[in-house]
Write an enzyme that holds these catalytic residues in place. Structure first.
Site, mmCIF file in Angstrom:
data_model
loop_
_atom_site.group_PDB
_atom_site.id
_atom_site.type_symbol
_atom_site.label_atom_id
_atom_site.label_comp_id
_atom_site.label_asym_id
_atom_site.label_seq_id
_atom_site.Cartn_x
_atom_site.Cartn_y
_atom_site.Cartn_z
ATOM 1 N N HIS A 423 0.844 -1.194 0.000
ATOM 2 C CA HIS A 423 0.000 0.000 0.000
ATOM 3 C C HIS A 423 0.880 1.245 0.000
ATOM 4 O O HIS A 423 2.086 1.195 0.274
ATOM 5 C CB HIS A 423 -0.970 0.023 1.186
ATOM 6 C CG HIS A 423 -0.341 0.240 2.541
ATOM 7 N ND1 HIS A 423 0.126 1.461 2.959
ATOM 8 C CD2 HIS A 423 -0.113 -0.621 3.571
ATOM 9 C CE1 HIS A 423 0.597 1.350 4.183
ATOM 10 N NE2 HIS A 423 0.478 0.093 4.582
ATOM 11 N N CYS A 424 0.278 2.359 -0.357
ATOM 12 C CA CYS A 424 0.945 3.662 -0.234
ATOM 13 C C CYS A 424 0.009 4.529 0.589
ATOM 14 O O CYS A 424 -0.209 4.254 1.763
ATOM 15 C CB CYS A 424 1.290 4.247 -1.597
ATOM 16 S SG CYS A 424 -0.049 4.238 -2.816
ATOM 17 N N SER A 425 -0.576 5.553 -0.011
ATOM 18 C CA SER A 425 -1.558 6.369 0.707
ATOM 19 C C SER A 425 -2.966 5.859 0.412
ATOM 20 O O SER A 425 -3.557 5.151 1.209
ATOM 21 C CB SER A 425 -1.410 7.842 0.319
ATOM 22 O OG SER A 425 -0.155 8.335 0.744
ATOM 23 N N THR A 431 1.132 1.926 -5.377
ATOM 24 C CA THR A 431 0.692 0.547 -5.155
ATOM 25 C C THR A 431 0.478 -0.179 -6.478
ATOM 26 O O THR A 431 0.901 -1.322 -6.646
ATOM 27 C CB THR A 431 -0.599 0.532 -4.323
ATOM 28 O OG1 THR A 431 -0.355 1.166 -3.070
ATOM 29 C CG2 THR A 431 -1.086 -0.888 -4.098
#
Length: 766
Positions: A423-425, A431
């Site tokens: 995941h990222c944000s 992602t």
């Protein structure tokens, strides 16, 4: 005729491109700028009786969404010059138009600006009026991806849960998560009720969901958005249970199992996999170039030797599941101030977390802008690129870091027998890049044209990526400017030399400020901004209910949301293709043309941000798929060097390979330059992450990793150190070796103080 078109035809216009000029006629149609001219044919030998060759009629077509910058200079802004417009396009085409009269030039400028920026609705883009030729109509590209068929290819079906996964329709109406696909694959032991309560702990309800299941060891790639612990470090039992179930969907021998906490009955399968003696699964070899496979320590030598010899090591002896946070750790930490953040590893079992440090969309946008600055003055003159600006752009470093993240994911699955959650944000930019690239490295299917199409449909279109915002398809009037108004005063004014009497010379002398040096903040935002979900998007249902429609304000591009995310992905795939030229069915021309159609708006594929929007606009019925274009001309995009053989016993034909960051290069063709111009020797010291020679790495000493580990029972965390020799990975620090060291309790001798270095990638282990 559309009221935005003030003039549809202008004669006596001069086109400048790459330092050459040609006279012709400008036509402004509803969706395209067309420059029509006669190109004198190449001189041919002929006798006195023969007629000289006739000039050939040529046309240059530019779709309005391709325009990323337009500057108009009236004749009175520079003495004794003709009015001129200069264009900068998203496919890195640069050209200029000289006009004979100011009135014609201004009308043309106003028309182009209106047709480019005042679109008002996505339905007014070219895709909704494009009539495809018969060969394209026969393709049915919208039907190439079927999530159930792709899940079945991985061994997952609605009735068979032997692999530990099931297909949930909890999002069938997109109410559960508007940006997620309608069908989600989740662990078999997780009910929809658990998913219902887990959604609140993930940004935009983008819960951990399966995108890839390895066919040999059943290890998975799942993806999500960031959790929402905030400063109070809140927990969500359902989220923890979901991730525990994901990490418990395989055993070293590939059989499905569940941990004790998820067992439906005492007679179910065992709940631990820690014993190396239980491991009998073998993974196929991991291939790489010679710079990768040279190992200088026993651990790495053993791993890679086993990878090239299926009878060697039994894979899966150590399982250390991995949570990959693509962001810099500082960004994730600061996001906790607004209620977001990253996982507290004390509550997620035997798993490690790696912060990859990949920059956000703003940094990537500014990096590409610097590349454009190095190339943009090629309309009025055939100038070489500015190597200093290219080196300062950091573009190759960003591509290399993304590939490095994919490498970590591939090795975690292929060597460490681990599940990986990415995941990222919000989980739709970095992602998607990491997930898709890792799958290309792991699975030969995604290296075929059909498989690559399925991959893009799955990881980018189905799981949601903000194509319209990131690509700026509805454009912005801020990308259009009139030179004399800017010169008149204010920030960024550049008066330039006037009165030289030569329009061409004036254009060159003032080229530095001609496109308008808008100030771009190159600093990386620590707090990821909330993306306005309805920016640039107006639901057909909203219009039918009488919602007011303001095209210029409500449905224009937000400049701070534009970023070359999908471009970077295609660039990274190009790197893999260059490094493994026989392993891909398609060629680099396919990738370049796909990037063009990302912006052309000729097809409906990239006009929307998620499945829900495509369904609401009935894109499948009202537009053509971009895959129709490619498959109708498939021969043009096939790789002549492709070898479809997959044999894990033969070097170079293995199922799996890893990226080589030391061989990252400029994708010269996509930037409209020759390979030697961008990949000359002078560029590489400043733009590539060179791996040191093994002897140099040995002299530099081991790498010190500072990690945090937690105790699930007490919630306590403490800092530990892991030492591993950097040369063991030929200059790339041994993250996987570090996982193995933790799992076995082994610690190498501490390095001397004057030789220890902290690797920029931060790792958090439990």
């Amino acid at each position: 005729m559309d009221n935005r078109i003030k003039v549809s035809k202008v004669d006596n216009v001069t086109l400048w491109r790459t330092g050459r000029k040609v006279d012709g006629t400008l036509h402004l149609q509803l969706h395209h700028l067309i420059f029509r001219y006669y190109d004198p044919a190449q001189p041919q030998p002929h006798t006195a009786q023969d007629k000289p060759p006739a000039p050939r009629l040529r046309e240059m077509w530019v779709a309005y969404p391709m325009i990323s910058r337009c500057t108009y200079r009236p004749s009175f802004s520079v003495q004794h010059s003709s009015p001129i417009m200069r264009f900068q396009c998203r496919d890195f085409t640069f050209f200029a138009l000289h006009f004979a009269k100011d009135t014609e030039a201004r009308e043309a400028y106003d028309t182009i600006r209106c047709l480019t920026c005042k679109v008002g609705s996505v339905e007014r883009l070219y895709a909704f009026s494009y009539k495809s030729p018969d060969p394209e109509k026969a393709i049915s590209g919208w039907n190439l991806y079927d999530p159930r068929r792709e899940f079945k290819r991985m061994g997952i079906s609605a009735k068979d849960t032997d692999k530990g996964w099931r297909i949930s329709a909890i999002n069938h109406d997109y109410q559960y998560s508007p940006t997620y696909p309608s069908l989600l694959a989740v662990p078999s032991v997780i009910s929809d009720m658990t998913l219902k309560y887990a959604r609140d702990f993930r940004s935009r309800a983008r819960i951990p969901a399966l995108v890839y299941l390895h066919p040999i060891n059943n290890c998975s790639i799942t993806r999500s958005s960031q959790p929402l612990p905030g400063l109070q470090r809140k927990r969500n039992p359902q989220d923890e249970k979901l991730i525990a179930a994901i990490f418990a969907t395989s055993r070293p021998n590939g059989e499905a199992f569940m941990p004790d906490s998820l067992q439906p009955s005492p007679s179910s399968s065992p709940s631990h996999v820690d014993s190396p003696s239980q491991s009998t699964e073998q993974l196929p070899p991991v291939s790489g170039e010679s710079s990768f496979v040279v190992a200088d320590t026993a651990a790495e030598d053993h791993a890679l030797a086993s990878a090239t010899n299926p009878r060697g090591r039994m894979y899966g002896a150590q399982q250390k599941n991995l949570i990959v946070d693509a962001r810099p750790r500082l960004n994730a930490t600061v996001n906790s101030a607004i209620g977001k953040g990253s996982e507290d590893m004390a509550h997620y079992g035997a798993a490690a977390k790696a912060y990859l440090g990949i920059a956000n969309i703003h940094v990537m946008r500014n990096s590409l802008n610097k590349v454009v600055d190095a190339l943009k003055h090629t309309d009025m003159a055939d100038l070489p690129p500015s190597r200093d600006q290219l080196a300062k752009s950091g573009w190759l470093e960003h591509i290399s870091l993304i590939l490095d993240g994919a490498r970590i994911i591939v090795r975690a699955i292929a060597i460490e027998h681990s599940h990986v959650l990415i995941h990222c944000s919000d989980g739709w930019d970095r992602t998607s890049q990491l997930s898709a690239l890792a799958q290309i490295c792991l699975d030969p299917y995604y290296r075929t044209m059909e498989g690559f199409i399925v991959l893009v449909e799955k990881d980018w279109l189905s799981f949601g990526h903000q194509f319209r915002q990131r690509s700026g398809l509805l454009n912005s009037e801020k990308w259009f400017e009139i030179e004399n108004e800017r010169i008149g005063g204010g920030e960024g004014a550049n008066n330039g030399p006037a009165g030289s009497g030569n329009a061409f010379e004036n254009a060159l002398l003032s080229a530095k400020g001609f496109f308008g040096n808008k100030r771009n903040d190159s600093r990386e935002s620590l707090v990821e901004p909330e993306t306005e979900m309805k920016s640039g998007y107006e639901s057909p249902n909203a219009r039918s209910n009488g919602t007011p429609h303001t095209p210029e304000k409500g449905n224009s591009t937000k400049l701070d949301e534009v970023s070359p995310v999908f471009h970077q992905f295609l660039d990274a795939v190009y790197q893999l293709l260059c490094q493994h030229p026989t392993r891909f069915e398609f060629n680099d021309r396919f990738l370049k043309r796909l990037l063009y159609h990302l912006y052309s708006c000729q097809y409906g594929t990239f006009l929307f941000d998620n499945e829900k929007e495509r369904a609401e606009y009935k894109a499948h019925d009202r537009t053509q798929s971009v895959w129709d274009f490619f498959l109708a001309r498939k021969a043009m995009f096939m790789n002549e060097r492709y070898d479809a053989t997959v044999d894990d016993r033969v070097r170079g034909k293995e199922r799996i390979f890893v990226p080589d960051m030391a061989r990252v290069r400029w994708w010269a063709e996509v930037f409209g330059r020759k390979d030697e111009e961008l990949n000359g020797p002078a560029l590489f010291p400043n733009t590539q992450r060179q791996r040191p020679h093994p002897e140099a790495a040995e002299a530099a000493g081991p790498v010190l990793y500072k990690v945090e580990s937690g105790n699930p029972a007490t919630g306590e965390t403490k800092e530990r150190e892991i030492h591993t020799n950097e040369s063991s990975f030929n200059g790339e620090p041994g993250l996987v070796a570090g996982f193995a060291a933790l799992a076995t309790g082994h610690r190498s001798p501490s390095p001397s103080a004057n030789k220890s270095r902290t690797h920029p990638m931060e790792v958090e282990l439990q």
